[in-house]
Scaffold this motif. Structure first.
Motif, short mmCIF file in Angstrom:
data_model
loop_
_atom_site.label_atom_id
_atom_site.label_comp_id
_atom_site.label_asym_id
_atom_site.label_seq_id
_atom_site.Cartn_x
_atom_site.Cartn_y
_atom_site.Cartn_z
N THR A 227 0.77 -0.98 0.03
CA THR A 227 0.00 0.19 0.00
C THR A 227 0.84 1.28 -0.07
O THR A 227 0.51 2.16 -0.68
CB THR A 227 -0.82 0.02 1.18
N CYS A 228 1.82 1.26 0.83
CA CYS A 228 2.87 2.47 0.90
C CYS A 228 3.41 2.79 -0.34
O CYS A 228 3.89 3.71 -0.79
CB CYS A 228 3.91 2.33 2.07
N CYS A 229 3.75 1.68 -1.03
CA CYS A 229 4.59 1.89 -2.29
C CYS A 229 3.61 1.55 -3.59
O CYS A 229 4.01 1.10 -4.67
CB CYS A 229 5.77 0.72 -2.43
N HIS A 230 2.43 1.83 -3.33
CA HIS A 230 1.46 1.80 -4.67
C HIS A 230 1.84 2.81 -5.74
O HIS A 230 2.22 3.95 -5.49
CB HIS A 230 0.28 2.38 -3.98
N PRO A 231 2.12 2.37 -6.99
CA PRO A 231 2.26 3.10 -8.03
C PRO A 231 1.54 4.54 -8.17
O PRO A 231 2.12 5.35 -8.81
CB PRO A 231 2.48 2.18 -9.12
N ALA A 232 0.52 4.55 -7.68
CA ALA A 232 -0.18 5.71 -7.86
C ALA A 232 -0.02 6.84 -6.87
O ALA A 232 -0.50 7.93 -6.86
CB ALA A 232 -1.76 5.67 -7.43
N LEU A 233 1.17 6.41 -6.08
CA LEU A 233 1.60 7.81 -5.25
C LEU A 233 2.83 8.11 -5.48
O LEU A 233 3.75 7.21 -6.23
CB LEU A 233 1.93 6.99 -3.66
N PRO A 234 3.13 9.38 -5.28
CA PRO A 234 4.72 9.87 -5.96
C PRO A 234 5.77 9.03 -5.16
O PRO A 234 5.60 8.89 -3.81
CB PRO A 234 4.40 11.15 -5.62
N ARG A 235 6.77 9.17 -5.72
CA ARG A 235 7.93 8.40 -5.09
C ARG A 235 8.27 8.86 -3.79
O ARG A 235 8.47 8.15 -2.83
CB ARG A 235 9.24 8.35 -6.17
N ALA A 236 8.50 10.20 -3.53
CA ALA A 236 8.92 10.77 -2.29
C ALA A 236 7.85 10.49 -1.25
O ALA A 236 8.28 10.14 -0.17
CB ALA A 236 8.96 12.28 -2.42
N ALA A 237 6.92 10.25 -1.79
CA ALA A 237 5.64 9.98 -0.81
C ALA A 237 5.66 8.50 -0.26
O ALA A 237 5.72 8.07 0.78
CB ALA A 237 4.28 10.20 -1.07
N GLN A 238 5.93 7.60 -1.32
CA GLN A 238 6.14 6.20 -1.09
C GLN A 238 7.15 5.96 -0.17
O GLN A 238 7.15 5.14 0.79
CB GLN A 238 6.53 5.59 -2.44
N VAL A 239 8.44 6.71 -0.32
CA VAL A 239 9.58 6.55 0.64
C VAL A 239 8.94 6.98 1.97
O VAL A 239 9.43 6.12 3.12
CB VAL A 239 10.71 7.29 0.06
N ALA A 240 8.45 8.04 2.28
CA ALA A 240 8.36 8.77 3.47
C ALA A 240 7.25 7.65 4.28
O ALA A 240 7.63 7.39 5.54
CB ALA A 240 7.62 10.01 3.34
N LEU A 241 6.08 7.30 3.46
CA LEU A 241 5.21 6.40 4.11
C LEU A 241 5.91 5.19 4.42
O LEU A 241 5.30 4.80 5.65
CB LEU A 241 4.09 6.46 2.77
N THR A 242 6.69 4.69 3.56
CA THR A 242 7.18 3.37 4.05
C THR A 242 8.01 3.37 5.28
O THR A 242 7.91 2.44 6.25
CB THR A 242 7.93 2.64 2.80
N LEU A 243 8.68 4.44 5.46
CA LEU A 243 9.68 4.67 6.47
C LEU A 243 8.84 4.79 7.75
O LEU A 243 9.24 4.26 8.81
CB LEU A 243 10.65 5.89 6.56
N ARG A 244 7.61 5.68 7.67
CA ARG A 244 7.08 5.92 8.75
C ARG A 244 5.93 4.69 9.23
O ARG A 244 5.80 4.34 10.51
CB ARG A 244 6.00 7.00 8.39
N VAL A 245 5.33 4.03 8.14
CA VAL A 245 4.49 2.98 8.58
C VAL A 245 5.19 1.62 8.74
O VAL A 245 4.66 1.08 9.87
CB VAL A 245 3.24 2.81 7.32
N VAL A 246 5.95 1.52 8.11
CA VAL A 246 6.67 0.15 8.12
C VAL A 246 7.73 0.18 9.30
O VAL A 246 8.06 -0.92 9.91
CB VAL A 246 7.13 -0.47 6.87
N CYS A 247 8.49 1.48 9.17
CA CYS A 247 9.79 1.17 9.98
C CYS A 247 9.56 2.18 11.19
O CYS A 247 10.42 2.30 12.27
CB CYS A 247 11.02 1.74 9.42
N GLY A 248 8.30 2.67 11.43
CA GLY A 248 7.94 3.39 12.54
C GLY A 248 9.02 4.84 12.73
O GLY A 248 8.79 5.17 14.01
N LEU A 249 9.43 5.52 11.92
CA LEU A 249 9.97 6.76 11.81
C LEU A 249 9.08 7.66 12.18
O LEU A 249 7.90 7.91 11.75
CB LEU A 249 10.98 7.29 10.76
N THR A 250 9.28 8.68 13.07
CA THR A 250 8.50 9.88 13.24
C THR A 250 8.56 10.97 12.21
O THR A 250 9.48 10.89 11.43
CB THR A 250 8.74 10.39 14.68
#
Lengths: 113, 398
Positions: free
Chosen positions: B104-127
């Motif tokens: 979901t975080c890396c869905h191609p309908a999201l811009p790359r910068a958002a994919q990266v930020a979202l993955t780090l926040r949601v999957v890795c728990g970065l604030t």
């Protein structure tokens, strides 16, 4: 969930289509017809628009409505039609759009319930 | 009780944040709402754990905080009332659902910068604050990026699930691209200096390992994991004590992590046995050729050239052609290599390594003036202090 697929034509595509001879053009149209048949169950309605040079744009954000010739954005890509589909989620909408056999750009926009 | 180190804190949060998010999404029925709860729980953990110590069951601790917040929200929102009972039940060990989260975080309908930020926040728990620091952008920018992405996930109904088999290949490639970008971001921005800022290469390795574990039958996640580990096995020797770049031919190979290199080689061999080559496996194989050579002179350039040919076939790009030209220089000679490099002028004029590679070849061909001019052009195209220092040194001394 409803999505509108906005079909967007480019100048190149228009030129290619115009250059097609009788049977080839028939085949191109048949492919589009086939696509609509294949997705009949999810398409709620659809429309093909006439060419962009037939469009008229009215601007209402000034004192008097301003009428001008042409589509609302001047550019090389213009909306040439749309289909509204009703599917479960964006992935299904993308799957429907992926097989679209005509113009080279499709915008997939969720519609308000 | 001993207080946790920064590294321990990072690791524990990362191990549990994604799991918590994955278990909450089906309960609250909404990706974005679940993500908010996790973020609150992580913020609370980062406030309490450094002074109170990490609890015995960090997962239960995080779940309790998220649940309390969730209940507060549920009381305010009628439509979630039927979910209440579900939230009341204690956390049970569940299947690892983090793969859905990643897709979901890396869905191609999201811009790359958002994919990266979202993955780090949601999957890795970065604030958000940690993300802003890692990417050197204002917190507000990261915040907007996340908010916009979450709004799109909800409004456009980006699904929370593992893609169907016919889409899995493309979607996996998208996820791997996000992890690879993250790795590069961390790898290139790091220098010899010890910094207290987050090491993004750690997060990239964590994600690659997670993907490999959750998709054991896909060879490319294994390839990416091997690629990352082969870089990291040699990372400490990239810079000397003065933060100057040490080029591969001068590195002290005895100080590379040879256990990690061997382990990565085995990982890669298992992936290759599936006979579904991909760009990450091939890039890792190229790195393995370098990492496994006992001395610089032992480098198997012919094998590397073959691998670059394969990579160009799988994922053509001007930068890969540039790398291949370097290998060609060692196999055939600098004249052939320079001809290849010069053919890339139109594509790579803005890329500093294009000019630096030309400089290297011109120097070999006995044209020091041409080489200096090319190094000057390289210098004008990079901001990286270590790279600039190396180029200046070459201009002044050769």
């Amino acid at each position: 969930m409803k999505y509108v697929l906005l079909f967007v034509e480019t100048e190149e595509f228009e030129a290619e289509l115009a250059a097609l001879e009788g049977p080839d053009r028939q085949a191109a149209y048949a492919k589009v017809q086939q696509w609509f048949d294949d997705h009949r169950e999810v398409i709620t309605h659809h429309t093909k628009l006439l060419a962009g040079d037939t469009a008229t744009t009215m601007r209402l954000d000034r004192d008097e409505p301003l009428v001008s010739d042409g589509p609302f954005v001047e550019g090389k890509e213009i909306v040439s039609g749309y289909a509204e589909i009703d599917v479960a989620d964006l992935d299904e909408a993308l799957r429907v759009a992926r097989s679209w056999p005509a113009c080279p750009v499709v915008e997939i926009r969720p519609a308000m319930d | 009780m001993t207080l946790p180190t920064h590294a321990e804190l990072t690791r524990v949060v990362r191990d549990h944040a994604g799991r918590l998010a994955a278990s909450l999404v089906p309960l609250v029925g909404d990706f974005s709402a679940a993500e908010d709860l996790v973020q609150d729980a992580v913020e609370a953990a980062l406030t309490h754990w450094p002074v109170e110590g990490i609890p015995d069951r960090p997962d239960a601790w995080l779940y309790t905080v998220a649940r309390r917040r969730g209940l507060d929200q549920l009381r305010r929102q009628h439509r979630y009332r039927d979910k209440l009972a579900l939230l009341e039940s204690p956390a049970e060990p569940r299947a690892d659902d983090r793969l859905k989260l990643i897709f979901t975080c890396c869905h191609p309908a999201l811009p790359r910068a958002a994919q990266v930020a979202l993955t780090l926040r949601v999957v890795c728990g970065l604030t958000t604050a940690q993300l802003a620091k890692a990417f050197l952008v204002p917190e507000a920018t990261i915040g907007q990026r996340i908010t916009r992405a979450k709004r799109k996930i909800r409004a456009a109904r980006i699904p929370y699930r593992i893609p169907s088999p016919d889409e899995l290949g493309d979607r996996t490639a998208e996820v791997l691209a996000v992890v690879y970008l993250l790795f590069n971001e961390g790898y290139l921005s790091s220098d010899g200096a010890r910094t207290t800022s987050r090491d993004l290469t750690d997060d990239a390795e964590f994600l690659a390992a997670l993907l490999h574990r959750l998709m054991p039958t896909e060879p490319e996640p294994a390839g990416l994991l091997a690629l990352i580990r082969l870089h990291r096995a040699r990372a400490t020797e990239r810079f000397d004590d003065n933060d100057e770049i040490v080029q591969l031919q001068r590195q002290d190979r005895s100080r590379w992590d040879h256990d990690l290199i061997a382990e990565s080689g085995r990982l890669l061999a298992r992936a290759a046995a599936q006979r579904r080559p991909g760009p990450y496996q091939v890039q890792a194989a190229i790195l393995a050729c370098h990492a496994e050579a006992p001395r610089w002179e032992d480098t198997d350039w012919t094998q590397i050239l073959v691998l670059y040919d394969m990579l160009l076939y799988l994922a053509p790009s001007p930068v890969t052609r540039l790398h291949r030209a370097v290998a060609l220089g060692y196999v055939i000679g600098p004249v052939a290599a320079l001809a290849e490099v010069d053919a890339l002028a139109a594509d790579l004029d803005g890329y500093h390594l294009y000019h630096a590679t030309r400089a290297h070849l011109l120097r070999q061909l006995g044209d020091p003036a041409g080489a200096r001019a090319a190094d000057e052009r390289a210098l004008a195209r990079t901001d990286n202090p270590a790279e600039r220092s190396l180029l200046r040194h070459r201009i002044d001394w050769t």
